[in-house]
Motif scaffolding. Structure first.
Motif, short mmCIF file in Angstrom:
data_model
loop_
_atom_site.label_atom_id
_atom_site.label_comp_id
_atom_site.label_asym_id
_atom_site.label_seq_id
_atom_site.Cartn_x
_atom_site.Cartn_y
_atom_site.Cartn_z
N TYR A 288 -10.50 30.16 -18.68
CA TYR A 288 -11.01 31.49 -18.33
C TYR A 288 -12.16 31.91 -19.23
O TYR A 288 -13.10 32.54 -18.78
CB TYR A 288 -9.89 32.54 -18.40
N MET A 289 -12.10 31.56 -20.50
CA MET A 289 -13.19 31.93 -21.41
C MET A 289 -14.45 31.12 -21.15
O MET A 289 -15.56 31.60 -21.37
CB MET A 289 -12.74 31.77 -22.86
N ARG A 290 -14.29 29.87 -20.68
CA ARG A 290 -15.46 29.03 -20.45
C ARG A 290 -16.00 29.13 -19.03
O ARG A 290 -17.21 29.21 -18.84
CB ARG A 290 -15.10 27.58 -20.76
N TYR A 291 -15.12 29.08 -18.02
CA TYR A 291 -15.56 29.03 -16.63
C TYR A 291 -15.13 30.24 -15.80
O TYR A 291 -15.80 30.59 -14.84
CB TYR A 291 -15.02 27.77 -15.94
N GLY A 292 -14.02 30.82 -16.10
CA GLY A 292 -13.42 31.86 -15.26
C GLY A 292 -14.30 33.08 -15.05
O GLY A 292 -14.31 33.67 -13.98
N TRP A 293 -15.03 33.46 -16.06
CA TRP A 293 -15.86 34.65 -15.95
C TRP A 293 -17.05 34.43 -15.01
O TRP A 293 -17.63 35.40 -14.51
CB TRP A 293 -16.34 35.11 -17.32
N MET A 294 -17.42 33.17 -14.74
CA MET A 294 -18.56 32.89 -13.88
C MET A 294 -18.18 32.93 -12.39
O MET A 294 -19.06 33.02 -11.54
CB MET A 294 -19.13 31.50 -14.20
N ASP B 133 -10.58 35.27 -6.96
CA ASP B 133 -9.45 34.59 -7.58
C ASP B 133 -9.71 33.10 -7.66
O ASP B 133 -9.89 32.43 -6.66
CB ASP B 133 -8.17 34.85 -6.78
N SER B 134 -9.71 32.60 -8.86
CA SER B 134 -9.92 31.18 -9.07
C SER B 134 -9.02 30.74 -10.22
O SER B 134 -8.89 31.44 -11.22
CB SER B 134 -11.38 30.89 -9.40
N GLU B 135 -8.41 29.61 -10.08
CA GLU B 135 -7.49 29.09 -11.08
C GLU B 135 -7.93 27.68 -11.48
O GLU B 135 -8.50 26.96 -10.67
CB GLU B 135 -6.07 29.01 -10.51
N PRO B 136 -7.64 27.28 -12.70
CA PRO B 136 -7.94 25.90 -13.09
C PRO B 136 -6.98 24.94 -12.39
O PRO B 136 -5.85 25.29 -12.08
CB PRO B 136 -7.71 25.89 -14.60
N SER B 137 -7.44 23.73 -12.15
CA SER B 137 -6.59 22.75 -11.47
C SER B 137 -5.55 22.21 -12.44
O SER B 137 -5.69 22.30 -13.66
CB SER B 137 -7.44 21.60 -10.93
N GLU B 138 -4.50 21.65 -11.88
CA GLU B 138 -3.46 21.05 -12.70
C GLU B 138 -4.01 19.87 -13.51
O GLU B 138 -3.59 19.65 -14.64
CB GLU B 138 -2.29 20.59 -11.83
N ALA B 139 -4.94 19.14 -12.93
CA ALA B 139 -5.55 18.02 -13.63
C ALA B 139 -6.33 18.51 -14.86
O ALA B 139 -6.26 17.90 -15.93
CB ALA B 139 -6.48 17.24 -12.70
N TYR B 140 -7.05 19.61 -14.71
CA TYR B 140 -7.79 20.17 -15.85
C TYR B 140 -6.84 20.61 -16.94
O TYR B 140 -7.07 20.35 -18.13
CB TYR B 140 -8.65 21.36 -15.40
N LEU B 141 -5.76 21.28 -16.56
CA LEU B 141 -4.80 21.77 -17.54
C LEU B 141 -4.15 20.61 -18.29
O LEU B 141 -3.99 20.65 -19.51
CB LEU B 141 -3.74 22.63 -16.86
N MET B 142 -3.78 19.55 -17.56
CA MET B 142 -3.14 18.39 -18.20
C MET B 142 -4.11 17.66 -19.12
O MET B 142 -3.75 17.30 -20.25
CB MET B 142 -2.62 17.44 -17.13
N MET B 143 -5.34 17.46 -18.69
CA MET B 143 -6.32 16.78 -19.54
C MET B 143 -6.68 17.62 -20.76
O MET B 143 -6.92 17.08 -21.84
CB MET B 143 -7.58 16.44 -18.73
N SER B 144 -6.69 18.91 -20.61
CA SER B 144 -6.95 19.79 -21.74
C SER B 144 -5.84 19.67 -22.77
O SER B 144 -6.10 19.61 -23.99
CB SER B 144 -7.09 21.22 -21.25
N ARG B 145 -4.60 19.65 -22.32
CA ARG B 145 -3.46 19.50 -23.23
C ARG B 145 -3.49 18.14 -23.92
O ARG B 145 -3.28 18.04 -25.14
CB ARG B 145 -2.15 19.66 -22.47
N ILE B 146 -3.71 17.08 -23.15
CA ILE B 146 -3.72 15.73 -23.71
C ILE B 146 -4.83 15.58 -24.75
O ILE B 146 -4.62 15.04 -25.84
CB ILE B 146 -3.85 14.68 -22.60
N SER B 147 -6.02 16.07 -24.43
CA SER B 147 -7.13 15.94 -25.37
C SER B 147 -6.88 16.77 -26.63
O SER B 147 -7.24 16.35 -27.74
CB SER B 147 -8.44 16.34 -24.72
N SER B 148 -6.23 17.92 -26.50
CA SER B 148 -5.93 18.72 -27.69
C SER B 148 -4.90 18.04 -28.58
O SER B 148 -5.01 18.09 -29.80
CB SER B 148 -5.40 20.10 -27.27
#
Length: 66
Positions: free
Chosen positions: A24-30, A34-49
């Protein structure tokens, strides 16, 4: 330097537990409507963190205090 280490670890931990907040801080405001991040984005974000946090604890943290 210690403040940087604490801030870095805190951001990585927040991204593990709340990956949508980063989206939301990077893409959501643009996006209008109603727009939500995909499950793939959320999983890759967690894994990379998790990977970044492990590398930080294994390599950078010992060199700061050793």
């Amino acid at each position: 330097m210690v403040v940087f280490a604490i801030l870095f670890a805190l951001i990585a931990i927040l991204n593990i537990f709340f990956p949508a907040m980063g989206w939301y801080m990077r893409y959501g405001w643009m996006v209008k409507g109603d727009s939500e991040p995909s499950e793939a984005y959320l999983m890759m974000s967690r894994i990379s963190s998790v990977i970044v946090l492990i590398i930080f604890f294994l390599f950078f943290l010992p060199s700061m205090f050793g």
